[in-house]
Scaffold this motif. Structure first.
Motif, PDB file in Angstrom:
ATOM      1  N   PHE A  41       0.374  -1.141  -0.070  1.00  0.00           N
ATOM      2  CA  PHE A  41      -0.417  -0.099  -0.171  1.00  0.00           C
ATOM      3  C   PHE A  41       0.994   1.129   0.029  1.00  0.00           C
ATOM      4  O   PHE A  41       2.166   1.430   0.676  1.00  0.00           O
ATOM      5  N   ASP A  42       0.408   2.171  -0.196  1.00  0.00           N
ATOM      6  CA  ASP A  42       0.783   3.809  -1.014  1.00  0.00           C
ATOM      7  C   ASP A  42       0.131   5.041  -0.585  1.00  0.00           C
ATOM      8  O   ASP A  42      -1.194   4.009  -1.903  1.00  0.00           O
ATOM      9  N   THR A  43      -0.029   5.640  -0.580  1.00  0.00           N
ATOM     10  CA  THR A  43      -1.054   6.434  -0.478  1.00  0.00           C
ATOM     11  C   THR A  43      -0.980   7.586  -1.842  1.00  0.00           C
ATOM     12  O   THR A  43      -1.749   7.367  -2.736  1.00  0.00           O
ATOM     13  N   LEU A  44      -0.265   7.265  -2.156  1.00  0.00           N
ATOM     14  CA  LEU A  44       0.417   8.003  -3.538  1.00  0.00           C
ATOM     15  C   LEU A  44       0.005   7.332  -4.736  1.00  0.00           C
ATOM     16  O   LEU A  44      -1.063   8.130  -5.786  1.00  0.00           O
ATOM     17  N   LEU A  45      -0.038   5.583  -4.995  1.00  0.00           N
ATOM     18  CA  LEU A  45      -0.097   5.063  -5.421  1.00  0.00           C
ATOM     19  C   LEU A  45      -1.776   5.058  -5.805  1.00  0.00           C
ATOM     20  O   LEU A  45      -2.985   5.127  -6.271  1.00  0.00           O
ATOM     21  N   LEU A  46      -2.360   4.727  -4.244  1.00  0.00           N
ATOM     22  CA  LEU A  46      -3.944   5.000  -4.243  1.00  0.00           C
ATOM     23  C   LEU A  46      -4.390   6.215  -5.236  1.00  0.00           C
ATOM     24  O   LEU A  46      -5.119   6.106  -5.943  1.00  0.00           O
ATOM     25  N   ALA A  47      -3.953   7.219  -4.776  1.00  0.00           N
ATOM     26  CA  ALA A  47      -5.101   8.794  -4.803  1.00  0.00           C
ATOM     27  C   ALA A  47      -4.074   8.268  -6.785  1.00  0.00           C
ATOM     28  O   ALA A  47      -5.586   7.971  -7.639  1.00  0.00           O
ATOM     29  N   VAL A  48      -3.122   8.157  -7.722  1.00  0.00           N
ATOM     30  CA  VAL A  48      -2.949   7.739  -8.617  1.00  0.00           C
ATOM     31  C   VAL A  48      -3.738   7.166  -9.228  1.00  0.00           C
ATOM     32  O   VAL A  48      -4.405   7.157 -10.687  1.00  0.00           O
TER      33      VAL A  48
END
Length: 155
Positions: free
Chosen positions: A114-121
């Motif tokens: 999990f990565d918040t930037l990946l989630l946003a993109v």
């Protein structure tokens, strides 16, 4: 291409380009090799689309093509005879992969790393690819498409 045709082309094509760019970002955020693989999928998918679908379309080589792909196709491939609808059904997977590969790979990496930037993109990719692109096509491109009577998406 007139200014009005360029504006129409932009409205119809920019969401697809944005989907590809967001998909590319998702893939590269997963791993560089996924990003490189995705670039090949996009290149070969579009070449397949232009060579097998666009070459059978009424808007081939015409500025009446809402996406502008008919003009691109005409510069790369000769026009083909044959059933547009059948060619579309057989070959649309070549472009569909541009949506589903990042969807699956991005979900995998969100679950296992999990990565918040990946989630946003990833969320931007999903919204643009699965909401904006179909809405833009239905509101703009499909209405003015000379091939709409034979398009499997319209039936």
């Amino acid at each position: 291409m007139t200014g009005e045709e360029g504006i129409r082309w932009s409205y119809d094509t920019i969401p697809h380009i944005l989907t590809v760019l967001l998909g590319l970002a998702v893939m590269f955020m997963g791993h560089e090799l996924w990003g490189a693989f995705y670039m090949l999928v996009v290149i070969f998918g579009m070449l397949r689309f232009w060579s097998s679908i666009c070459t059978r379309c009424r808007a081939y080589s015409s500025p009446s093509c809402p996406s502008g792909y008919g003009i691109i196709s005409a510069r790369l491939f000769p026009q083909r005879e044959g059933d547009f609808e059948r060619a579309f059904r057989r070959n649309i997977i070549s472009v569909s992969l541009q949506w589903f590969i990042p969807l699956i790979v991005g979900a995998f990496y969100l679950v296992f790393r999990f990565d918040t930037l990946l989630l946003a993109v990833y969320l931007a990719f999903v919204i643009v690819g699965f909401v904006v692109v179909p809405a833009a096509a239905r509101m703009k491109g499909c209405g003015s498409c000379p091939q709409k009577a034979e398009c499997p998406f319209r039936k």
